[in-house]
Design a protein around this motif. Structure first.
Motif, mmCIF file in Angstrom:
data_model
loop_
_atom_site.group_PDB
_atom_site.id
_atom_site.type_symbol
_atom_site.label_atom_id
_atom_site.label_comp_id
_atom_site.label_asym_id
_atom_site.label_seq_id
_atom_site.Cartn_x
_atom_site.Cartn_y
_atom_site.Cartn_z
ATOM 1 N N LEU A 197 9.766 19.066 52.499
ATOM 2 C CA LEU A 197 9.689 18.920 51.615
ATOM 3 C C LEU A 197 10.459 19.155 50.444
ATOM 4 O O LEU A 197 10.213 18.286 49.382
ATOM 5 C CB LEU A 197 7.877 19.970 51.839
ATOM 6 C CG LEU A 197 7.411 19.577 50.310
ATOM 7 C CD1 LEU A 197 6.766 18.563 50.882
ATOM 8 C CD2 LEU A 197 5.929 20.471 49.966
ATOM 9 N N PHE A 198 10.911 19.888 50.681
ATOM 10 C CA PHE A 198 12.326 20.556 49.490
ATOM 11 C C PHE A 198 13.215 19.646 49.355
ATOM 12 O O PHE A 198 14.050 18.765 48.232
ATOM 13 C CB PHE A 198 13.811 21.761 50.581
ATOM 14 C CG PHE A 198 13.564 22.342 49.088
ATOM 15 C CD1 PHE A 198 13.072 22.615 47.694
ATOM 16 C CD2 PHE A 198 14.762 22.514 49.617
ATOM 17 C CE1 PHE A 198 13.408 23.428 47.322
ATOM 18 C CE2 PHE A 198 16.304 23.181 48.053
ATOM 19 C CZ PHE A 198 15.036 24.106 47.140
ATOM 20 N N MET A 212 11.769 16.213 47.892
ATOM 21 C CA MET A 212 11.817 16.347 46.369
ATOM 22 C C MET A 212 13.263 16.267 45.549
ATOM 23 O O MET A 212 12.881 15.946 44.634
ATOM 24 C CB MET A 212 11.172 18.196 45.770
ATOM 25 C CG MET A 212 10.074 17.699 45.991
ATOM 26 S SD MET A 212 8.922 19.470 45.580
ATOM 27 C CE MET A 212 7.323 19.342 45.581
ATOM 28 N N PHE A 213 14.154 17.148 45.827
ATOM 29 C CA PHE A 213 15.294 16.490 45.826
ATOM 30 C C PHE A 213 15.583 14.837 45.228
ATOM 31 O O PHE A 213 16.502 14.553 44.651
ATOM 32 C CB PHE A 213 15.998 17.225 46.288
ATOM 33 C CG PHE A 213 16.878 19.083 45.681
ATOM 34 C CD1 PHE A 213 17.448 18.691 44.651
ATOM 35 C CD2 PHE A 213 15.859 19.754 45.535
ATOM 36 C CE1 PHE A 213 18.071 20.058 43.448
ATOM 37 C CE2 PHE A 213 16.442 21.132 45.231
ATOM 38 C CZ PHE A 213 16.913 21.068 44.821
ATOM 39 N N PHE A 268 14.491 13.267 42.834
ATOM 40 C CA PHE A 268 14.918 13.461 41.231
ATOM 41 C C PHE A 268 15.769 11.850 40.875
ATOM 42 O O PHE A 268 15.726 12.048 39.919
ATOM 43 C CB PHE A 268 16.451 14.327 41.171
ATOM 44 C CG PHE A 268 16.066 15.533 40.764
ATOM 45 C CD1 PHE A 268 15.672 15.907 39.830
ATOM 46 C CD2 PHE A 268 15.124 16.409 42.103
ATOM 47 C CE1 PHE A 268 15.467 17.568 39.153
ATOM 48 C CE2 PHE A 268 14.717 17.751 41.479
ATOM 49 C CZ PHE A 268 14.664 18.299 40.524
ATOM 50 N N GLN A 297 13.180 9.771 39.194
ATOM 51 C CA GLN A 297 12.908 9.985 37.859
ATOM 52 C C GLN A 297 13.793 9.507 36.316
ATOM 53 O O GLN A 297 13.832 9.497 35.228
ATOM 54 C CB GLN A 297 12.734 11.569 37.641
ATOM 55 C CG GLN A 297 11.724 12.582 38.149
ATOM 56 C CD GLN A 297 11.184 13.970 37.886
ATOM 57 O OE1 GLN A 297 12.187 14.578 37.305
ATOM 58 N NE2 GLN A 297 10.064 14.111 37.222
ATOM 59 N N LYS A 312 17.737 11.651 26.308
ATOM 60 C CA LYS A 312 17.541 11.821 25.277
ATOM 61 C C LYS A 312 16.929 10.352 24.366
ATOM 62 O O LYS A 312 17.508 9.325 25.786
ATOM 63 C CB LYS A 312 18.353 12.580 24.482
ATOM 64 C CG LYS A 312 18.678 13.828 24.581
ATOM 65 C CD LYS A 312 19.104 14.264 23.408
ATOM 66 C CE LYS A 312 19.272 15.985 23.631
ATOM 67 N NZ LYS A 312 20.904 16.710 23.388
#
Lengths: 148, 173
Positions: A16-17, A20-21, A24, A27, A103
């Motif tokens: 799972l870890f 999730m990484f 990234f 995203q 940004k």
């Protein structure tokens, strides 16, 4: 040889870890932005489309004008670290660049000349507005929101 | 001596030959001293084995012997576990999956926090006027979650010119 009872939950947690990484980079994918040119006026207009109620409430609670109308609405995808030009009216273009952070840099170009540059971390739900006075005591607004 | 005759002698001794073959072997034995010697050795070996085979008589019948084992298995009581140890085993049976789930939840929430952590400086922005005729000011409305940059022409510029370069009015045209 007996197996540790902690082995299976531990394996699951590690998987799972890692998952999730691995998420990234997802995203850091395209930034989907909605850019609107809005006209603010105290006089009602039947020729223009009013902004959606949520944005109308936000603008009414912040600015003095009573009515807000959508002149242009552009949705654009900006790949990571890239720039997209969005023409929001005949004389006005905005250049939006996705930067690290994440940004965005918004450059307002009027009549071919750069007017202002804003660099701001963008968050979902936040509204970035660049505005100014227009004739007849009206105002213009460039309203930028993040869609994804 | 031929190997065939040796085999026949063994079969002869065991009484496994037909009458014809037995007569043939008898005829061979009559004039073959080597065959006679082998037959004598075989007889001696058979006799020794027969007389000296160890016998292990069971004290009880075979069926009774196995039924005893079966009854012993059926009546065997499970080993008694100490109460404290038993409590620990049952607790561990619950704690292990609970700990696993807790770990997964912790890592999941921690990862989400990492992904969605709010930067305390996120509201800060850089605003730069790129035209000498235009000034700007910015503010943030916390209640409306809105960051505003307001552009306006410089006052002296505005007074001096009512020119075509009026950016403020130009945006909406």
């Amino acid at each position: 040889m007996s197996r540790s009872p902690f082995r299976r939950p531990f394996q699951f947690a590690v998987a799972l870890f890692l998952a999730m990484f691995l998420a990234f980079p997802v995203q850091a994918a395209n930034l989907k932005l909605d850019a609107k040119l809005v006209w603010g006026s105290d006089e009602p207009s039947k020729e223009h489309k009013p902004v959606d109620p949520a944005l109308a409430a936000t603008l009414t609670n912040t600015f003095k004008w009573k009515h807000y109308y959508v002149i242009t609405n552009v949705v654009t995808d900006i790949p990571s670290r890239e720039t997209r030009k969005v023409k929001i009216s005949e004389p006005c273009t905005i250049e939006i660049t996705e930067l690290e952070g994440p940004k965005i840099e918004v450059k307002v170009i009027g009549k071919g000349k750069p007017v202002s540059k804003t660099v701001k971390q963008i968050q979902k739900g936040e509204v970035i507005t660049i505005g100014g006075d227009a004739e007849n005591k009206c105002a213009w607004f460039i309203v930028i929101t993040q869609l994804e | 001596m031929k190997a065939e005759l040796e085999l026949k002698l063994q079969a002869y001794l065991d009484g496994e030959l037909s009458a014809g073959d037995a007569r043939e072997v008898d005829a061979s034995l009559a004039h073959d001293p080597e065959a006679q010697q082998l037959l004598a050795e075989l007889r001696t070996t058979v006799g020794v084995l027969r007389d000296n085979e160890p016998l292990m008589p069971l004290p009880e019948s075979r069926d009774f012997y196995w039924s005893k084992i079966e009854r012993a298995i059926e009546s065997a009581q499970p080993e008694r576990v100490q109460p404290l140890l038993a409590f620990w085993y049952s607790l561990r049976r619950i704690l292990v999956p609970v700990a696993g789930v807790a770990l997964v939840l912790f890592l999941g929430i921690a990862s989400l926090k990492v992904n969605t952590v709010s930067d305390p400086l996120a509201h800060l922005a850089e605003v730069e006027s790129l035209s000498e005729h235009v000034s700007s000011f910015s503010f943030r409305s916390q209640s409306q979650n809105m960051f505003v940059v307001w552009l306006h022409e410089n006052a002296d510029e505005q007074a001096a010119t009512d020119s075509d370069d009026d950016f403020d009015d130009a945006v909406l045209q």
